[in-house]
Design an enzyme around this catalytic site. Structure first.
Site, mmCIF file in Angstrom:
data_model
loop_
_atom_site.group_PDB
_atom_site.id
_atom_site.type_symbol
_atom_site.label_atom_id
_atom_site.label_comp_id
_atom_site.label_asym_id
_atom_site.label_seq_id
_atom_site.Cartn_x
_atom_site.Cartn_y
_atom_site.Cartn_z
ATOM 1 N N LYS A 71 3.827 -12.300 -37.965
ATOM 2 C CA LYS A 71 2.710 -12.318 -37.015
ATOM 3 C C LYS A 71 2.181 -13.729 -36.788
ATOM 4 O O LYS A 71 1.719 -14.050 -35.687
ATOM 5 C CB LYS A 71 1.600 -11.377 -37.494
ATOM 6 C CG LYS A 71 1.990 -9.902 -37.440
ATOM 7 C CD LYS A 71 2.404 -9.475 -36.035
ATOM 8 C CE LYS A 71 2.661 -7.979 -35.930
ATOM 9 N NZ LYS A 71 3.069 -7.561 -34.569
ATOM 10 N N THR A 121 8.458 2.657 -23.550
ATOM 11 C CA THR A 121 9.764 2.518 -24.197
ATOM 12 C C THR A 121 9.682 2.893 -25.663
ATOM 13 O O THR A 121 8.634 2.775 -26.307
ATOM 14 C CB THR A 121 10.310 1.077 -24.084
ATOM 15 O OG1 THR A 121 9.674 0.233 -25.059
ATOM 16 C CG2 THR A 121 10.107 0.510 -22.694
ATOM 17 N N ASN A 158 4.196 -4.153 -28.150
ATOM 18 C CA ASN A 158 3.534 -3.395 -29.204
ATOM 19 C C ASN A 158 4.471 -2.997 -30.341
ATOM 20 O O ASN A 158 4.018 -2.752 -31.460
ATOM 21 C CB ASN A 158 2.900 -2.134 -28.591
ATOM 22 C CG ASN A 158 2.382 -1.177 -29.641
ATOM 23 O OD1 ASN A 158 1.438 -1.490 -30.362
ATOM 24 N ND2 ASN A 158 3.012 -0.019 -29.742
ATOM 25 N N THR A 175 -3.745 4.525 -38.650
ATOM 26 C CA THR A 175 -2.481 4.902 -38.025
ATOM 27 C C THR A 175 -1.448 5.074 -39.135
ATOM 28 O O THR A 175 -1.757 4.944 -40.315
ATOM 29 C CB THR A 175 -2.004 3.821 -37.041
ATOM 30 O OG1 THR A 175 -1.693 2.631 -37.784
ATOM 31 C CG2 THR A 175 -3.086 3.492 -36.021
ATOM 32 N N TYR A 228 5.462 -9.816 -43.422
ATOM 33 C CA TYR A 228 4.752 -9.318 -42.245
ATOM 34 C C TYR A 228 3.771 -10.373 -41.744
ATOM 35 O O TYR A 228 3.716 -10.665 -40.540
ATOM 36 C CB TYR A 228 4.008 -8.027 -42.578
ATOM 37 C CG TYR A 228 3.174 -7.514 -41.425
ATOM 38 C CD1 TYR A 228 3.771 -6.844 -40.358
ATOM 39 C CD2 TYR A 228 1.792 -7.708 -41.383
ATOM 40 C CE1 TYR A 228 3.019 -6.387 -39.289
ATOM 41 C CE2 TYR A 228 1.035 -7.251 -40.321
ATOM 42 C CZ TYR A 228 1.644 -6.586 -39.276
ATOM 43 O OH TYR A 228 0.896 -6.136 -38.210
ATOM 44 N N SER A 235 -0.489 -8.671 -32.061
ATOM 45 C CA SER A 235 -0.362 -9.441 -33.290
ATOM 46 C C SER A 235 -1.097 -8.680 -34.390
ATOM 47 O O SER A 235 -0.971 -7.462 -34.508
ATOM 48 C CB SER A 235 -0.925 -10.850 -33.078
ATOM 49 O OG SER A 235 -0.866 -11.612 -34.251
ATOM 50 N N ASP A 276 15.699 -0.767 -27.810
ATOM 51 C CA ASP A 276 15.688 -1.395 -29.128
ATOM 52 C C ASP A 276 15.336 -2.847 -28.871
ATOM 53 O O ASP A 276 16.142 -3.603 -28.314
ATOM 54 C CB ASP A 276 17.064 -1.263 -29.786
ATOM 55 C CG ASP A 276 17.165 -2.001 -31.110
ATOM 56 O OD1 ASP A 276 16.194 -2.694 -31.490
ATOM 57 O OD2 ASP A 276 18.224 -1.908 -31.765
#
Length: 271
Positions: free
Chosen positions: A152, A32, A83, A183, A148, A134, A56
Site C-alpha cells: 500500500k 469486475t 479496489n 468486512t 501488505y 489504499s 484477474d
C-alpha cells in the site's frame, strides 16, 4: 449527472457495496471479479446499467482488454476504482517468496496495470477520475502486516506521482485510505503465512489490539464514495473511518520529532 464507473473486486466488501450504491442512483457500472458468477445478482437486479466482466488484475493484457470493452460498451469511462486487493498476515521473516510476490502482483501491479490502461482513454476524453483503494496502513505500518503495508505504501507513491503527471489532461486521482472495517478483509479474503513461534507473543498482542478497535460499518462508506466521485475537485487523499486522522496525527508528530532530534547529523551529512 449519470456516470460510467468501473470497479474491480466487486464481488464482495467495499466493491460490492459501492457498485450497488452507484447502480441504485442510476449510474452505469462495469463490475469486475475473477469469478463472474459472483456478479450474477447485480446483473439480474440492474440489467443494462450493469456490465459484468471477468478480470484477474495481475493479467496486464486482460486488464487492457477489459478497459477497452467497458469503454466501448458504454461509450465512455468517467471513473475507474482500483479496489481489488487482499491482506497478507505474517511477519517479515515468515512471509514466503511466493506470498510476497503475489501480494505485490495483486495490490501494486494490478493497480498499476489498470491505471495504465485507463489513462490513454481518459486523456483522449479530456476528463476522468482514477480512485485507488489504499489503506491507512499505506501511511503508517504495523507489525505482522509488513508486506501488505509495503504494497500500500507503493500504491501511495505511484499514485501521488501519477496524479501530478495526469492532472494536465483533466484526470483526477484520489487515494482512499480506510482504517479497520467489519468486512472479510482479515477473514476469507486474507492469506496467512506459516508462523514461527518466536513471534507468537507479538502476533497475539497485535490481534488483541485489532480486536479492541472500533471497526467501521462498511455500508457507511457508500455515501462517502459517492461524494468523492461527485466532487468537482476531489481530494488526492481521504481517510475512511473516524479513528484514522487522530492516529496519523500522532504518527507524523513522532516522525517529525525523530527527524528533528537527528537534524544536526542530517545537515552535517550534506557536506
Amino acid at each position: 449527472m449519470k456516470k460510467t464507473i468501473l470497479i474491480t473486486g466487486a464481488s464482495r466488501g467495499f466493491g460490492k457495496i459501492w457498485a450497488e450504491a452507484f447502480l441504485k442512483r442510476g449510474d452505469q457500472v462495469i463490475a469486475t471479479a475473477r469469478n463472474i458468477e459472483s456478479l450474477k445478482g447485480l446483473v439480474e437486479t440492474y440489467g443494462s446499467s450493469m456490465l459484468a466482466l471477468e478480470l484477474d488484475v495481475t493479467n496486464r493484457a486482460q486488464t487492457f482488454e477489459v478497459i477497452g470493452k467497458a469503454h466501448t460498451h458504454f461509450g465512455g469511462l468517467d471513473v475507474v476504482i482500483n479496489n481489488a486487493g487482499y491482506g497478507l498476515f505474517g511477519t517479515i521473516e515468515e512471509a514466503s517468496e511466493q506470498e510476497a510476490r503475489e501480494q505485490f502482483e495483486v495490490n501494486v501491479f494490478g493497480t498499476l496495470w489498470l491505471s495504465q490502461a485507463a489513462i490513454p482513454l481518459m486523456r483522449a476524453q479530456g476528463t476522468g477520475h482514477i480512485i485507488q483503494v489504499s489503506s491507512v496502513l499505506g501511511i503508517a505500518s504495523i507489525p505482522n502486516l509488513g508486506l501488505y503495508n509495503a504494497s500500500k505504501w507503493a500504491v501511495e507513491a505511484l499514485s501521488e506521482a501519477m496524479a501530478a503527471e495526469i492532472k494536465q489532461f483533466g484526470i483526477h486521482t484520489t487515494l482512499v485510505e480506510p482504517i479497520g472495517y467489519s468486512t472479510d478483509w482479515s477473514g476469507a479474503s486474507a492469506v496467512h503465512s506459516k508462523t514461527i513461534d518466536v513471534y507468537d507473543g507479538l502476533r497475539a498482542a497485535v490481534y488483541k489490539e485489532m480486536e479492541n478497535m472500533p471497526f467501521g460499518h462498511p455500508d457507511a462508506t457508500a455515501d462517502a464514495i459517492l461524494k468523492v466521485v461527485d466532487a468537482e475537485v476531489p481530494p488526492l487523499r481521504i481517510f475512511f473511518g473516524k479513528t484514522a486522522l487522530p492516529w496519523i496525527n500522532q504518527v507524523y508528530a513522532d516522525r517529525l520529532a525523530g527527524w528533528e532530534e537527528w537534524s544536526e547529523v542530517s545537515v552535517a551529512a550534506h557536506g
